[in-house]
Design a protein around this motif. Structure first.
Motif, PDB file in Angstrom:
ATOM      1  N   THR A 367       0.966  -1.244  -0.140  1.00  0.00           N
ATOM      2  CA  THR A 367      -0.040  -0.146  -0.091  1.00  0.00           C
ATOM      3  C   THR A 367       0.892   1.082   0.062  1.00  0.00           C
ATOM      4  OG1 THR A 367      -0.075   0.336   2.507  1.00  0.00           O
ATOM      5  CG2 THR A 367      -1.790  -1.348   1.142  1.00  0.00           C
ATOM      6  N   ASP A 369       1.066   3.412   2.331  1.00  0.00           N
ATOM      7  CA  ASP A 369       1.356   3.600   3.700  1.00  0.00           C
ATOM      8  C   ASP A 369       2.668   2.793   3.950  1.00  0.00           C
ATOM      9  OD1 ASP A 369      -0.361   5.370   5.015  1.00  0.00           O
ATOM     10  OD2 ASP A 369      -1.778   4.058   4.964  1.00  0.00           O
ATOM     11  N   LYS A 370       2.608   1.570   3.220  1.00  0.00           N
ATOM     12  CA  LYS A 370       4.050   0.736   3.217  1.00  0.00           C
ATOM     13  C   LYS A 370       5.163   1.443   2.616  1.00  0.00           C
ATOM     14  CE  LYS A 370       5.762  -3.918   2.511  1.00  0.00           C
ATOM     15  NZ  LYS A 370       5.648  -5.677   2.023  1.00  0.00           N
ATOM     16  N   ASP A 373       6.119   4.344   4.795  1.00  0.00           N
ATOM     17  CA  ASP A 373       6.858   3.771   6.058  1.00  0.00           C
ATOM     18  C   ASP A 373       8.379   3.449   5.863  1.00  0.00           C
ATOM     19  OD1 ASP A 373       4.468   3.829   7.478  1.00  0.00           O
ATOM     20  OD2 ASP A 373       3.777   1.868   7.380  1.00  0.00           O
ATOM     21  N   ARG A 408       0.896  11.276   1.751  1.00  0.00           N
ATOM     22  CA  ARG A 408       1.151  10.761   2.954  1.00  0.00           C
ATOM     23  C   ARG A 408       2.425  11.351   3.814  1.00  0.00           C
ATOM     24  NH1 ARG A 408      -2.369   7.419   0.411  1.00  0.00           N
ATOM     25  NH2 ARG A 408      -3.631   6.118   1.744  1.00  0.00           N
ATOM     26  N   ARG A 412       3.151  13.479   7.007  1.00  0.00           N
ATOM     27  CA  ARG A 412       4.132  13.032   8.259  1.00  0.00           C
ATOM     28  C   ARG A 412       5.114  13.968   8.209  1.00  0.00           C
ATOM     29  NH1 ARG A 412       4.732   6.640   7.291  1.00  0.00           N
ATOM     30  NH2 ARG A 412       2.509   6.010   6.564  1.00  0.00           N
TER      31      ARG A 412
END
Length: 439
Positions: A367, A369-370, A373, A408, A412
């Protein structure tokens, strides 16, 4: 440690994945026309990416004509077209120190820098594909040490030419008729082992002083070259541990030469294969792998690690001892070492390595988000200053990064909200180099 990531996007053929041209919608020869490149550039600029990065290919043998060439068009010509259609994004062209002359290359890259008003970068590479040598004569590809010896002198000459005009040289006084103050234009008078170049350059510095120098060597001589000359290092790193060690070593080498290590950025390659869910991303990867087949990737792996295809048994471990015993290896040490590191650390068979090696680079299937990350983890560990994104399929893979990953990261606080300035050097947070540079 950098808090905000540098992100560049690489355009390689129709996508980094070997199955991209069969998987994507559109003509298999889209990459040979301007519309495709303009779409990619506008997407990347809309997402605020720091630069668009173009590979170069001097010979088709590495890909065996099994897919669109990763650099069939001269990168400088393509990027000159994109300079007129973009305003802020950096434009990085790969060009070889092995099969160019420094005067011609310095002029070409300085011209791109002028036409883009200070947004150009040059990715200086030493050609490792043996077939390329035959395009320039009968001599075989020089060995690794010889390629890097030539590259070091090549970069000295290019930087000397770029520094041969003081900004004070530009007068342009219509009243007196004085156009240039020649006291501020300096001959280079370089005579070395490989080159004799009188200089000066034909044009003055751009708004950023000179093009940003990218470099992609990961061997010992490659690291020395980067520590001395590069502003940005593009590297193949498949594990966090190896990436931390590489960046630490490079920064130490730069500091030993009196450079500020923070002015040498490290960007590993990252292949994001994205989906709304993990299952969607895995499905995309499986479809791409089926479109590719196993043969082309196996051929490429054999070339990259320096053993015959027959030595690579799909369901056996990588033959590491045979690979390390090849003292005559003339290919890319960075790609070879990254593949070996991944296979050994993860205990992968050849078949598993083909699925996870990402064409030689870190691969994240999952995803947005991955992927975000992963960027955060590597930044915080001191493994990278950002990433050169090796987009799996173009342009939709790039659109997914811009639409899903970049927001994203911004949320952050790990990616800039907008471009910092107007030049590539300003985007990257790099100082303008002192000019003129010593001959």
């Amino acid at each position: 440690m950098r808090s905000e990531a540098v992100l560049t996007a690489t355009v390689m053929g129709l996508g980094m994945h070997q199955g991209a041209w069969r998987f994507r919608d559109g003509d298999p020869f889209d990459h040979l026309g301007p519309g495709y490149h303009l779409e990619n550039a506008r997407l990347a600029e809309a997402g605020g990416l720091h630069a668009l990065f173009l590979a170069d290919t001097l010979d088709g043998s590495e890909e065996r004509y099994a897919r669109p060439s990763l650099g069939a068009l001269d990168p400088a010509v393509v990027l000159a077209t994109l300079a007129a259609a973009t305003e802020r994004i950096g434009l990085v062209a790969t060009s070889s120190t092995s099969f160019n002359e420094p005067y011609n290359l310095a002029r070409r890259m300085a011209s791109l820098d002028a036409m883009s008003r200070g947004r150009a970068g040059w990715n200086a590479v030493t050609t490792f594909v043996p077939g390329a040598a035959a395009q320039f004569g009968d001599a075989p590809l020089p060995d690794h040490a010889a390629r890097y010896a030539r590259a070091g002198e090549f970069l000295d000459v290019v930087k000397g030419l770029w520094g041969s005009w003081d900004p004070a040289a530009l007068v342009g006084d219509k009243g007196t008729g004085r156009y240039v103050d020649t006291d501020h234009v300096h001959a280079l008078d370089h005579r070395g082992e490989h080159f004799a170049v009188r200089g000066p350059a034909t044009l003055p510095p751009s708004p950023q002083g000179r093009p940003v120098i990218f470099q992609a060597g990961s061997s010992g001589p490659g690291r020395d070259l980067a520590a001395r000359h590069a502003d940005v290092v593009f590297t193949a790193q498949n594990t966090l541990e190896a990436a931390v060690a590489f960046r630490t070593d490079l920064r130490e080498r730069a500091a030993a030469l009196g450079r500020d290590p923070d002015h040498l950025l490290v960007l590993p390659g990252l292949v994001p294969v994205l989906g709304d869910t993990t299952a969607d991303a895995q499905d995309r990867k499986e479809h791409l792998d089926r479109a590719r087949g196993i043969g082309p990737e196996l051929d490429k792996l054999a070339l990259r690690v320096g053993v015959p295809v027959a030595d690579l048994e799909l369901d056996a471990p990588l033959p590491v001892e045979r690979i390390r015993a090849n003292e005559g290896f003339r290919g890319s040490h960075g790609f070879r070492d990254a593949a070996v590191e991944l296979a050994v650390r993860r205990g992968l068979t050849v078949r598993e390595l083909l699925a996870e090696n990402g064409g030689g680079h870190l691969q994240v299937v999952g995803t947005p988000d991955k992927v975000a990350d992963t960027v955060e983890t590597w930044l915080d560990a001191g493994a990278a200053d950002g990433f050169n994104l090796m987009i799996d399929v173009l342009p939709d893979g790039l659109a997914a990064v811009v639409d899903e990953v970049v927001p994203r990261l911004r949320k952050r606080g790990r990616f800039p909200a907008d471009y910092v300035g107007t030049t590539l050097r300003e985007h990257l947070g790099l100082p303008r180099p002192a000019l003129p540079l010593p001959a």
